[in-house]
Motif scaffolding. Structure first.
Motif, PDB file in Angstrom:
ATOM      1  N   VAL A  40     -35.485  26.953  36.422  1.00 50.92           N
ATOM      2  CA  VAL A  40     -35.105  26.193  35.239  1.00 50.92           C
ATOM      3  C   VAL A  40     -34.381  24.887  35.585  1.00 50.92           C
ATOM      4  CG1 VAL A  40     -32.825  27.226  34.819  1.00 50.92           C
ATOM      5  CG2 VAL A  40     -34.241  26.536  32.883  1.00 50.92           C
ATOM      6  N   LEU A  41     -33.683  24.852  36.721  1.00 54.51           N
ATOM      7  CA  LEU A  41     -32.891  23.661  37.053  1.00 54.51           C
ATOM      8  C   LEU A  41     -33.732  22.394  37.222  1.00 54.51           C
ATOM      9  CD1 LEU A  41     -29.975  24.815  39.376  1.00 54.51           C
ATOM     10  CD2 LEU A  41     -29.801  23.320  37.373  1.00 54.51           C
ATOM     11  N   PRO A  42     -34.867  22.442  37.936  1.00 51.60           N
ATOM     12  CA  PRO A  42     -35.661  21.214  38.049  1.00 51.60           C
ATOM     13  C   PRO A  42     -36.139  20.676  36.696  1.00 51.60           C
ATOM     14  CG  PRO A  42     -36.360  22.827  39.683  1.00 51.60           C
ATOM     15  CD  PRO A  42     -35.433  23.533  38.754  1.00 51.60           C
ATOM     16  N   VAL A  43     -36.476  21.577  35.780  1.00 48.29           N
ATOM     17  CA  VAL A  43     -36.924  21.150  34.458  1.00 48.29           C
ATOM     18  C   VAL A  43     -35.751  20.543  33.682  1.00 48.29           C
ATOM     19  CG1 VAL A  43     -38.094  21.841  32.342  1.00 48.29           C
ATOM     20  CG2 VAL A  43     -38.649  22.986  34.499  1.00 48.29           C
ATOM     21  N   ALA A  44     -34.591  21.188  33.776  1.00 45.42           N
ATOM     22  CA  ALA A  44     -33.396  20.666  33.100  1.00 45.42           C
ATOM     23  C   ALA A  44     -33.027  19.287  33.612  1.00 45.42           C
ATOM     24  CB  ALA A  44     -32.230  21.633  33.300  1.00 45.42           C
ATOM     25  N   GLU A  45     -33.140  19.099  34.927  1.00 45.93           N
ATOM     26  CA  GLU A  45     -32.809  17.799  35.510  1.00 45.93           C
ATOM     27  C   GLU A  45     -33.822  16.735  35.094  1.00 45.93           C
ATOM     28  OE1 GLU A  45     -32.584  18.877  39.583  1.00 45.93           O
ATOM     29  OE2 GLU A  45     -30.531  19.668  39.416  1.00 45.93           O
ATOM     30  N   ALA A  46     -35.094  17.137  35.001  1.00 45.13           N
ATOM     31  CA  ALA A  46     -36.115  16.194  34.539  1.00 45.13           C
ATOM     32  C   ALA A  46     -35.859  15.752  33.105  1.00 45.13           C
ATOM     33  CB  ALA A  46     -37.503  16.828  34.665  1.00 45.13           C
ATOM     34  N   LEU A  47     -35.304  16.653  32.301  1.00 40.53           N
ATOM     35  CA  LEU A  47     -34.993  16.346  30.899  1.00 40.53           C
ATOM     36  C   LEU A  47     -33.675  15.583  30.747  1.00 40.53           C
ATOM     37  CD1 LEU A  47     -35.965  19.805  29.381  1.00 40.53           C
ATOM     38  CD2 LEU A  47     -37.116  17.645  28.877  1.00 40.53           C
ATOM     39  N   GLY A  48     -32.805  15.635  31.766  1.00 43.18           N
ATOM     40  CA  GLY A  48     -31.533  14.926  31.706  1.00 43.18           C
ATOM     41  C   GLY A  48     -30.440  15.649  30.948  1.00 43.18           C
ATOM     42  N   ASP A 122     -43.702  19.456  28.492  1.00 38.18           N
ATOM     43  CA  ASP A 122     -44.168  18.362  29.350  1.00 38.18           C
ATOM     44  C   ASP A 122     -43.425  18.374  30.686  1.00 38.18           C
ATOM     45  OD1 ASP A 122     -45.963  17.511  27.448  1.00 38.18           O
ATOM     46  OD2 ASP A 122     -44.692  15.874  26.703  1.00 38.18           O
ATOM     47  N   ALA A 123     -42.098  18.550  30.621  1.00 36.97           N
ATOM     48  CA  ALA A 123     -41.295  18.570  31.848  1.00 36.97           C
ATOM     49  C   ALA A 123     -41.635  19.786  32.705  1.00 36.97           C
ATOM     50  CB  ALA A 123     -39.808  18.563  31.494  1.00 36.97           C
ATOM     51  N   ARG A 124     -41.857  20.914  32.060  1.00 38.91           N
ATOM     52  CA  ARG A 124     -42.231  22.131  32.795  1.00 38.91           C
ATOM     53  C   ARG A 124     -43.534  21.938  33.557  1.00 38.91           C
ATOM     54  NH1 ARG A 124     -45.479  26.615  32.424  1.00 38.91           N
ATOM     55  NH2 ARG A 124     -46.591  25.877  30.560  1.00 38.91           N
ATOM     56  N   LEU A 125     -44.533  21.356  32.888  1.00 35.21           N
ATOM     57  CA  LEU A 125     -45.832  21.143  33.522  1.00 35.21           C
ATOM     58  C   LEU A 125     -45.729  20.131  34.658  1.00 35.21           C
ATOM     59  CD1 LEU A 125     -48.057  21.135  30.311  1.00 35.21           C
ATOM     60  CD2 LEU A 125     -47.978  22.906  32.071  1.00 35.21           C
ATOM     61  N   GLN A 126     -44.910  19.104  34.458  1.00 35.02           N
ATOM     62  CA  GLN A 126     -44.724  18.108  35.519  1.00 35.02           C
ATOM     63  C   GLN A 126     -44.074  18.734  36.751  1.00 35.02           C
ATOM     64  OE1 GLN A 126     -42.478  14.913  33.747  1.00 35.02           O
ATOM     65  NE2 GLN A 126     -44.071  14.444  32.253  1.00 35.02           N
ATOM     66  N   CYS A 127     -43.198  19.710  36.524  1.00 28.40           N
ATOM     67  CA  CYS A 127     -42.529  20.395  37.636  1.00 28.40           C
ATOM     68  C   CYS A 127     -43.370  21.535  38.196  1.00 28.40           C
ATOM     69  CB  CYS A 127     -41.172  20.937  37.182  1.00 28.40           C
ATOM     70  SG  CYS A 127     -39.959  19.666  36.726  1.00 28.40           S
ATOM     71  N   ALA A 128     -44.508  21.847  37.549  1.00 33.62           N
ATOM     72  CA  ALA A 128     -45.410  22.926  37.982  1.00 33.62           C
ATOM     73  C   ALA A 128     -44.678  24.257  38.103  1.00 33.62           C
ATOM     74  CB  ALA A 128     -46.091  22.563  39.293  1.00 33.62           C
ATOM     75  N   LEU A 129     -43.931  24.596  37.041  1.00 27.55           N
ATOM     76  CA  LEU A 129     -43.149  25.831  37.030  1.00 27.55           C
ATOM     77  C   LEU A 129     -43.430  26.617  35.754  1.00 27.55           C
ATOM     78  CD1 LEU A 129     -39.756  24.309  38.198  1.00 27.55           C
ATOM     79  CD2 LEU A 129     -41.126  25.942  39.503  1.00 27.55           C
ATOM     80  N   THR A 130     -43.231  27.923  35.809  1.00 33.18           N
ATOM     81  CA  THR A 130     -43.274  28.721  34.594  1.00 33.18           C
ATOM     82  C   THR A 130     -41.847  29.059  34.173  1.00 33.18           C
ATOM     83  OG1 THR A 130     -43.408  30.844  35.765  1.00 33.18           O
ATOM     84  CG2 THR A 130     -45.492  29.744  35.183  1.00 33.18           C
ATOM     85  N   LEU A 131     -41.624  29.143  32.879  1.00 35.51           N
ATOM     86  CA  LEU A 131     -40.316  29.482  32.331  1.00 35.51           C
ATOM     87  C   LEU A 131     -40.467  30.590  31.304  1.00 35.51           C
ATOM     88  CD1 LEU A 131     -38.768  25.925  31.727  1.00 35.51           C
ATOM     89  CD2 LEU A 131     -38.381  27.435  33.679  1.00 35.51           C
ATOM     90  N   SER A 132     -39.439  31.417  31.177  1.00 39.67           N
ATOM     91  CA  SER A 132     -39.441  32.471  30.162  1.00 39.67           C
ATOM     92  C   SER A 132     -39.195  31.870  28.782  1.00 39.67           C
ATOM     93  CB  SER A 132     -38.354  33.509  30.472  1.00 39.67           C
ATOM     94  OG  SER A 132     -37.067  32.945  30.260  1.00 39.67           O
ATOM     95  N   PHE A 133     -39.417  32.662  27.760  1.00 35.90           N
ATOM     96  CA  PHE A 133     -39.167  32.240  26.380  1.00 35.90           C
ATOM     97  C   PHE A 133     -37.728  31.768  26.216  1.00 35.90           C
ATOM     98  CE2 PHE A 133     -37.651  33.269  22.105  1.00 35.90           C
ATOM     99  CZ  PHE A 133     -38.594  32.640  21.301  1.00 35.90           C
ATOM    100  N   PHE A 134     -36.773  32.551  26.726  1.00 40.80           N
ATOM    101  CA  PHE A 134     -35.369  32.197  26.557  1.00 40.80           C
ATOM    102  C   PHE A 134     -35.034  30.921  27.310  1.00 40.80           C
ATOM    103  CE2 PHE A 134     -30.783  32.581  27.498  1.00 40.80           C
ATOM    104  CZ  PHE A 134     -30.312  32.650  26.200  1.00 40.80           C
TER     105      PHE A 134
END
Length: 455
Positions: A40-48, A122-134
């Motif tokens: 989750v951290l890479p996606v959070a950082e991509a979102l700012g 969009d950020a998740r796909l750019q980071c090529a990661l899967t995330l849970s619903f929560f």
């Protein structure tokens, strides 16, 4: 990670409905609960969102086994009454998802959520990661708060603390309401392991409000490691009931007589301690105003509808039930006294009827044992299976209940909505109907009552 989880072919658009987005996010990860921050951290950082909270907001993070919802609600209401712009994140919801994400007490719109979900996807796909619903929905909430430029963020931890997605945000003030055995598959089966997980929200040099008189050694160790300042219930602050309308809060600096809120005084005292320990400018007038207006559905939530008296409470473990019983016994006496004065009702003609269901991975036996041994005049139990994958079956509920009460007192139904209708038909106006066992139990019962109102 499956290829489908990173495919864009089935991704909803900004024209899709909130329901379509929520359904999609429940399907894109291998498990509903997947603790850890590495994805989750890479996606959070991509979102700012991490930097935004650090730079622009004062953050309260609240962990604990029980009482997190009430505590966050009181903190948010006090800060809002003092004029701050407040972001409040809570989970789970009772009726609609929007309940989880509020700004200045108002649920955000479907459109706001959908816009945030789209950006997180969009950020998740750019980071090529899967995330849970929560993880997905929490990131969306944090993004909404950042874009709304809120002064204060009040964040409720979902599960544990150390590995919960809320913990990507560094708190300025930490609260641990209490620690008890719950979620053993993820947090451990003893208070030391659980305490270690919950104390994972601490950061170096911050303040912790610890809302129970007993503290596991693992929490004290975390306090020492982080050189945190700790204010503990019973030692550094306390409260007492003055009368049904007034209570008294005290710490080393102040003693205040305050209006009694609709929520638990234990959780209210913890919230007030956190607010007073913060650098925020919140005076007694704002505190009093907040206590007179704060409310939270499903937390010792008394209502009158369908010509019946109802109490909704999300108690779903042994400690939660103890909390419920401590308030329920006096309420029952008040209920009888009120009815006696107007309707000549006695304890022989009025009873408590339980609308009850739980999740199967909770300690159903302990909860039932405490409810049945509390000395309450419970005449009947109405049970049904919650519409949720982890629900306890009606057969499981019946089997456990039958160990404590006569089988003639147990009424089984296929759906909770059917049990809700039946308890109305089989009760009298002077009875008290108690609905408890799970957030999902409360949510389904409230939905059934709302549907009845529309029919």
């Amino acid at each position: 990670m499956s290829d489908s989880s990173l495919s864009t072919s089935n991704t909803p658009t900004e024209q899709s409905s909130l329901t379509e987005w929520l359904d999609y996010m429940q399907q894109i990860h291998v498990s509903a609960i997947d603790m850890g921050l590495s994805r989750v951290l890479p996606v959070a950082e991509a979102l700012g969102v991490v930097q935004s909270a650090k730079d622009d907001a004062y953050v309260f993070t609240v962990a604990g086994t029980n009482g997190k919802g009430s505590t966050t609600a009181v903190i948010a209401q006090m800060c809002q009454a003092a004029g701050y712009k407040i972001a409040l994140y809570q989970s789970p919801h009772l009726s609609i998802f929007n309940e989880r994400v509020r700004i200045n007490g108002e649920m955000v719109s479907d459109e706001t959520l959908i816009d945030a979900f789209s950006k997180v996807e969009d950020a998740r796909l750019q980071c090529a990661l899967t995330l849970s619903f929560f993880e997905m929905t929490t990131l969306a909430a944090l993004l909404i708060f950042a874009e709304a430029d809120c002064d204060v963020w009040v964040l409720e931890v979902g599960l544990g603390g150390r590995l919960d997605v809320v913990n990507i945000i560094d708190p300025d003030m930490a609260v641990i309401t209490n620690i008890a055995i719950d979620h053993v598959d993820w947090l451990g089966d003893n208070v030391e392991d659980i305490g270690r997980e919950k104390a994972g929200i601490l950061r170096d040099g911050i303040t912790l409000v610890y809302g129970a008189t007993a503290m596991p050694a693992s929490v004290q160790q975390a306090i020492d490691t982080h050189q945190a300042t700790c204010y503990q219930a019973g030692q550094d602050f306390d409260y007492r009931e003055v009368d049904p309308d007034v209570w008294q809060y005290s710490n080393a600096a102040v003693t205040m007589q305050l209006p009694r809120p609709a929520l638990s005084l234990t959780n209210t005292a913890n919230a007030l301690s956190a607010v007073l320990a913060s650098p925020l400018n919140i005076d007694k007038k704002a505190i009093e105003q907040a206590l007179q207006t704060v409310k939270l559905a499903g937390r010792f939530d008394c209502r009158e509808t369908h010509n019946r008296h109802w109490l909704f409470d999300v108690a779903h473990n042994e400690q939660g039930v103890e909390f419920l019983l401590a308030q329920l016994l006096p309420l029952w006496q008040q209920h009888l006294a009120k009815k006696n004065s107007s309707e000549q009702v006695t304890s022989k003609s009025a009873s408590i009827k339980m609308l009850f269901s739980m999740l199967g991975d909770k300690d159903v036996n302990k909860v039932v044992q405490r409810l049945t041994e509390a000395g309450l005049p419970i005449s009947d139990w109405f049970i049904a299976e919650i519409d949720y994958p982890r629900a306890a079956s009606t057969e499981q509920l019946q089997s456990i209940l039958a160990s404590y009460v006569d089988s003639a007192q147990i009424h089984e139904f296929k759906r909770l909505s059917e049990a809700t209708d039946a308890i109305i038909n089989d009760s009298q106006a002077q009875d008290l109907i108690v609905v408890c066992g799970s957030f999902h139990t409360i949510g389904e019962a409230l939905a059934a009552l709302a549907d009845d109102d529309l029919s």
